[in-house]
Design an enzyme around this catalytic site. Structure first.
Site, mmCIF file in Angstrom:
data_model
loop_
_atom_site.group_PDB
_atom_site.id
_atom_site.type_symbol
_atom_site.label_atom_id
_atom_site.label_comp_id
_atom_site.label_asym_id
_atom_site.label_seq_id
_atom_site.Cartn_x
_atom_site.Cartn_y
_atom_site.Cartn_z
ATOM 1 N N GLY A 291 -10.579 -3.256 8.406
ATOM 2 C CA GLY A 291 -11.027 -4.634 8.521
ATOM 3 C C GLY A 291 -12.534 -4.760 8.412
ATOM 4 N N THR B 86 -8.710 -1.681 12.496
ATOM 5 C CA THR B 86 -10.057 -2.169 12.751
ATOM 6 C C THR B 86 -11.040 -1.604 11.737
ATOM 7 O OG1 THR B 86 -9.637 -2.454 15.112
ATOM 8 C CG2 THR B 86 -11.932 -2.173 14.439
ATOM 9 N N CYS C 116 1.380 -2.987 16.203
ATOM 10 C CA CYS C 116 0.016 -3.002 16.740
ATOM 11 C C CYS C 116 -0.044 -3.531 18.163
ATOM 12 C CB CYS C 116 -0.893 -3.824 15.842
ATOM 13 S SG CYS C 116 -0.339 -5.519 15.662
ATOM 14 N N SER D 61 5.335 -12.245 20.996
ATOM 15 C CA SER D 61 5.149 -12.904 19.712
ATOM 16 C C SER D 61 6.205 -13.970 19.461
ATOM 17 C CB SER D 61 5.199 -11.870 18.590
ATOM 18 O OG SER D 61 4.946 -12.480 17.346
ATOM 19 N N PRO E 241 0.783 -6.682 -1.398
ATOM 20 C CA PRO E 241 1.600 -6.066 -0.341
ATOM 21 C C PRO E 241 1.305 -4.576 -0.227
ATOM 22 C CG PRO E 241 2.892 -6.245 -2.334
ATOM 23 C CD PRO E 241 1.546 -6.858 -2.651
ATOM 24 N N PRO F 150 1.077 -5.741 5.468
ATOM 25 C CA PRO F 150 1.497 -4.410 5.859
ATOM 26 C C PRO F 150 2.929 -4.058 5.500
ATOM 27 C CG PRO F 150 1.701 -5.860 7.711
ATOM 28 C CD PRO F 150 1.198 -6.700 6.576
ATOM 29 N N PHE G 143 0.688 4.776 17.767
ATOM 30 C CA PHE G 143 1.553 4.240 16.726
ATOM 31 C C PHE G 143 2.809 5.075 16.558
ATOM 32 C CE2 PHE G 143 2.150 1.382 13.169
ATOM 33 C CZ PHE G 143 1.480 0.275 13.646
ATOM 34 N N GLU H 267 -6.361 -9.528 11.705
ATOM 35 C CA GLU H 267 -5.503 -9.115 12.811
ATOM 36 C C GLU H 267 -5.500 -7.604 12.778
ATOM 37 O OE1 GLU H 267 -2.757 -7.334 14.609
ATOM 38 O OE2 GLU H 267 -1.402 -8.246 13.141
#
Length: 572
Positions: free
Chosen positions: A241, A238, A292, A535, A181, A155, A477, A258
């Site tokens: 994905g 999603t 996210c 994280s 990328p 991303p 977002f 992810e």
């Protein structure tokens, strides 16, 4: 005057240990989202270029797989050291390419580096097993072996960290890599890959294919369907994905996904409200709300609701400052582009009405869209092979990483939503705020485009929010904090678990029994208890439900790139 990051700029892709142009000779420009300045151009590669890179990676795998864990460890360690040496310059490049405030950029560079340090060590810990056999003449041994060529799609919002979190694990395991990328941030990716080249990563082991929105579908589909690719790793929406998983299904590829989030942030009556407010600032306003795992739905118990809202409003006023990311006093930069602005509104999730709808999917998280106009502007798309250029225009991706220090964390944010002035992008952002206000919500602060114009927007706080409002049903977002009042623990958990995605969730409580109950019942892959930033390299990063498959980072991350092989010895 030459800029310090100029020495890092590359105008070619990296394949087979060489800096190469697209076979077509075509290029595309990369711009600064804050100023609009053209930073450079990179190759606009196509499916043929991607196929060539995959074949080179496959050939390189035949020798890379035979290297010892120690050899791979030393190369990754050297790559880590080079990033640390160049961290300030890398941070400046990141800020000019994706708009992130420079303190956050430095935090991401450090975060990216430690993944290489971590996996340099994990390379030597992929232990096997011996298992007691049922027969005296047999012995059972289990070993782990690299899966092969891994294709990766990364991303724009964390372009350094997502490269090292994925590629670090793959290279440590003995896999080779072909990485695409985001078209928004190829320069940062190429800069960090150049350091891998300098570290001595052998030719063909790590390859980067760049392309514009025009070619992203063809390149992405090639990365997912080529029979020489054994593994797909993607961070993004999603909806995208699901497309990638379908593409990879015919050749039964191993996959890590992810995907999108819609994180609940719950504050119970027993919580330390001041700590909860600071946790909210960390979770909601990092990188202008473009992650996210950022809090998207605030659920606050009625006993502390008014106090929390008042203190959050005060913290936003005191800690958030909008402006160019290179100005060190600023804590919030621009959104990545006007297309990102278009996506900060009515993003949804679930099966769309037809393939046209799917083509326009973003990081959808719940429910159908209102109409085709809404579909066209769908949400926080992440990066990867989309169906067509319409979908591609909305590509983006959101991940996570720690900031350089708590001061930097406290000040993070970006303004992306609210009743804006004009243009279709603005109208899209406006829709979510207008919907909330029309149903009884109050704008406590923000709610409009910032005076700086462009893609700068004011952080927004909404009070009196209910679950029938779009802002609680869709991943925003952006820096919009909608606050819902609840009465009981059961009600809060029900609302928190109502989404079809489950990446991260947060809650604040000082009731030990409640802490255990809620932590166990929250349907997410990561839970922050009295903590707004979860994280870290040592912990597994991943979601449940429609937020993904597999994990990254931690001791588990390397196993996403390993096959388990059982060997039976007879006649002993």
């Amino acid at each position: 005057m030459a800029k310090s990051y100029s020495s890092l700029l590359k105008d070619q892709a990296y394949v087979g240990g060489q800096w190469v142009s697209a076979a077509s000779g075509e290029t595309f420009q990369v711009t600064n989202p804050s100023s609009g300045e053209v930073l450079g151009s990179v190759p606009d590669m196509n499916a043929g270029d991607a196929t060539k890179a995959i074949k080179i990676a496959y050939d390189a795998f035949q020798t890379w797989r035979e290297t010892t864990a120690k050899e791979r460890s030393l190369l990754l360690r050297r790559w880590f050291e080079l990033i640390v040496e160049k961290k300030d310059t890398l941070a400046e490049l990141l800020t000019v390419e994706n708009g992130k405030p420079v303190a956050e950029s430095l935090g991401e560079v450090n975060y990216a580096a430690v993944f290489l340090e971590w996996f340099a060590e994990e390379a030597r810990r992929t232990y096997g097993d011996t298992i007691p056999a049922p027969a005296k003449s047999k012995r059972i041994v289990v070993v782990h072996q690299p899966v092969g060529v891994a294709s990766m799609i990364t991303p724009w919002n964390f372009p350094y960290a997502m490269v090292t979190r994925k590629a670090g694990a793959a290279l440590a395991a003995g896999c080779t890599v072909v990485l695409k990328p985001s078209e928004e941030t190829p320069l940062t990716t190429l800069a960090i890959v150049d350091l891998a080249h300098q570290a001595g990563i052998p030719a063909g082991v790590f390859n980067v294919v760049t392309c514009s929105r025009k070619n992203v579908e063809a390149v992405g589909k090639t990365l997912c369907t080529d029979p020489l690719v054994a593994k797909i790793s993607f961070t993004g929406s999603t909806a995208v994905g699901k497309v990638l998983l379908k593409w990879g299904a015919d050749t039964v590829k191993k996959a890590s996904m992810e995907l999108g989030g819609h994180a609940p942030f719950v504050v119970f009556d027993s919580a330390d409200v001041d700590a909860a407010v600071q946790g909210a600032m960390v979770s909601k306003f990092r990188y202008m709300g473009q992650t996210c795992v950022c809090a998207n739905r605030f659920l606050v118990q009625e006993g502390v609701y008014d106090a929390f809202c008042a203190k959050l409003e005060a913290a936003m006023a005191a800690q958030l400052k909008v402006g160019d990311g290179l100005d060190k006093g600023n804590t919030q930069g621009p959104l990545i582009n006007t297309k990102a602005v278009e996506k900060v509104g009515t993003n949804t999730q679930g099966p769309l009405i037809n393939t046209k709808a799917v083509e326009k999917v973003g990081t959808n998280t719940q429910g159908p869209l209102i109409n085709t106009k809404a579909v066209e502007k769908v949400g926080t798309n992440t990066q990867g092979p989309l169906i067509n250029t319409k979908a591609v225009e909305k590509v983006g991706t959101y991940t996570q990483g720690p900031l350089i220090n708590t001061k930097a964390v406290e000040k993070v944010g970006t303004n992306t939503q609210g009743p804006l002035i004009n243009t279709k992008a603005v109208e899209k952002v406006e829709a979510q705020i207008l919907d909330a206000v029309s149903k009884g919500a109050t704008v406590m602060t923000g709610g409009k485009r910032h005076a700086l114009g462009g893609t700068f927007f004011e952080p927004t706080l909404l009070k009196g929010v209910t679950t029938d409002m779009l802002c609680t049903q869709q991943e925003t977002f952006g820096p919009v904090a909608p606050v819902i009042k609840f009465k009981t623990e059961e009600e809060a958990v029900t609302i928190a678990n109502s989404a079809r995605v489950g990446l991260a969730g947060y809650f604040f409580s000082n009731n030990i029994g409640q802490i255990w109950r809620v932590a166990e019942r929250m349907e997410v892959g990561m839970v922050g208890v009295n903590e707004g930033l979860v994280s870290m390299v040592e912990a597994p990063f991943g979601g449940v439900k429609e937020s993904g498959i597999g994990v990254e980072g931690s001791k588990y991350g390397i196993h996403e790139y390993l096959n388990v092989k059982y060997i039976c010895f007879g006649g002993v």
